[in-house]
Each structure stands twice: as C-alpha cells, then as structure tokens.
Design a protein around this motif. Structure first.
Motif, PDB file in Angstrom:
ATOM      1  N   TYR A  75       0.382   5.410   0.181  1.00 38.02           N
ATOM      2  CA  TYR A  75      -0.388   6.957  -0.224  1.00 38.02           C
ATOM      3  C   TYR A  75      -1.526   6.630   0.198  1.00 38.02           C
ATOM      4  CZ  TYR A  75       3.581   8.038  -2.071  1.00 38.02           C
ATOM      5  OH  TYR A  75       5.712   8.595  -3.073  1.00 38.02           O
ATOM      6  N   GLN A  76      -1.978   5.847   1.470  1.00 37.54           N
ATOM      7  CA  GLN A  76      -2.823   5.376   1.904  1.00 37.54           C
ATOM      8  C   GLN A  76      -3.181   6.348   2.819  1.00 37.54           C
ATOM      9  OE1 GLN A  76      -5.356   4.066   0.063  1.00 37.54           O
ATOM     10  NE2 GLN A  76      -7.020   4.331   1.396  1.00 37.54           N
ATOM     11  N   HIS A  77      -4.989   6.731   3.488  1.00 33.56           N
ATOM     12  CA  HIS A  77      -5.403   7.461   4.748  1.00 33.56           C
ATOM     13  C   HIS A  77      -6.103   6.888   5.074  1.00 33.56           C
ATOM     14  CE1 HIS A  77      -4.987  10.289   8.758  1.00 33.56           C
ATOM     15  NE2 HIS A  77      -6.781   9.915   8.313  1.00 33.56           N
ATOM     16  N   THR A  83       1.480   5.746   4.636  1.00 33.33           N
ATOM     17  CA  THR A  83       0.225   5.794   5.302  1.00 33.33           C
ATOM     18  C   THR A  83       0.092   5.934   6.134  1.00 33.33           C
ATOM     19  OG1 THR A  83       0.229   3.717   4.020  1.00 33.33           O
ATOM     20  CG2 THR A  83      -1.598   3.468   5.637  1.00 33.33           C
ATOM     21  N   LEU A 116       3.772  -1.437   4.343  1.00 26.37           N
ATOM     22  CA  LEU A 116       2.679   0.022   3.992  1.00 26.37           C
ATOM     23  C   LEU A 116       4.122   1.538   4.318  1.00 26.37           C
ATOM     24  CD1 LEU A 116       0.435  -0.822   6.978  1.00 26.37           C
ATOM     25  CD2 LEU A 116       0.118  -0.705   4.213  1.00 26.37           C
ATOM     26  N   THR A 145       5.062   5.307   7.683  1.00 26.21           N
ATOM     27  CA  THR A 145       3.926   5.356   8.534  1.00 26.21           C
ATOM     28  C   THR A 145       4.194   4.531   9.446  1.00 26.21           C
ATOM     29  OG1 THR A 145       3.696   4.010   6.248  1.00 26.21           O
ATOM     30  CG2 THR A 145       2.270   2.635   7.650  1.00 26.21           C
ATOM     31  N   ASN A 177       0.356  -1.214   0.159  1.00 26.61           N
ATOM     32  CA  ASN A 177       0.450   0.025   0.089  1.00 26.61           C
ATOM     33  C   ASN A 177       0.645   1.342  -0.456  1.00 26.61           C
ATOM     34  OD1 ASN A 177      -2.902   1.303   0.070  1.00 26.61           O
ATOM     35  ND2 ASN A 177      -2.381   1.543   2.431  1.00 26.61           N
TER      36      ASN A 177
END
Length: 121
Positions: A7-9, A53, A50, A98, A5
């Motif tokens: 660049y996720q929030h 993130t 990750l 992360t 993953n």
C-alpha cells in the motif's frame, strides 16, 4: 537486501544523469553524459516485492553529452531507463495491482515504466 512494500504510492521522483564535460580545444572530444536509472525505484540487488503499490509520474533522464572541439564529435547522451522501476539483478515480484499501476512514467531511452526482469507474486 529484502524489501516488501504494501500500500504505497511513489510519485514525482526522478533520476537524472549528470551532463558530460566539454572539451573545446582543437581536436578535443566531448565526454559522455551520465546515466539516470530508476526514477521511482532502483533495485540493484536483493529481493523487491511490491503489493498494492502505485508508481506514477516519475522520470529517468540521461545527462547531455559534452561539446567537442572544432570538427570533433560531441559526447554521447547518457541513458535514461526505467522511469518507474529499474530492476538490475534484483529478484522482482509485482502483484497484478502493482503491475497495472506502474504507469505514466518517463524514460529518455528505454522502458518508461518497468526496466528489467520480474515475476508475478
């Protein structure tokens, strides 16, 4: 399973264990509540990697124990572990960003932010 993953929030998610059943008969014992693991992410197996993130504002809440009968014990509350991340036998890899941005999560029992073993990637 393999998940990479970037660049996720993950925010505002929850894992809630069910409440235990009551047994109000004379001599009846209450049943235990269910467990709630991994409010943001629950990784049971495989590889989880990750990068960049954020995992914030998530919760893992165990269910309430059921009521017991007259003079008997109520059921135990369920466990709530890993409000942000719950890594159960998964090969977890988190970059520095992360690791620093898994924060402000809630767990009713243990490890509000990260539960389980992981390594830096």
């Amino acid at each position: 399973m393999w998940l990479k993953n970037l660049y996720q929030h993950w925010m505002g998610r929850s894992a809630q264990g069910g409440d235990g059943l009551s047994n109000l008969a004379v001599g009846g014992f209450g049943y235990g509540g269910g467990d709630g693991f991994g409010g943001g992410v629950y990784a049971a197996s495989g590889t989880l990697e990750l990068h960049n993130t954020s995992v914030t504002g998530n919760s893992a809440q165990g269910g309430a124990g059921g009521d017991g009968g007259l003079k008997e014990k109520d059921g135990r509350s369920g466990q709530g572990d890993g409000g942000g991340l719950y890594l159960d036998a998964a090969a977890g890899c988190l970059d520095a960003f992360t690791k620093d941005h898994v924060k402000d999560n809630f767990a009713s029992s243990h490890d509000a932010n990260i539960h389980g073993q992981w390594k830096r990637c």
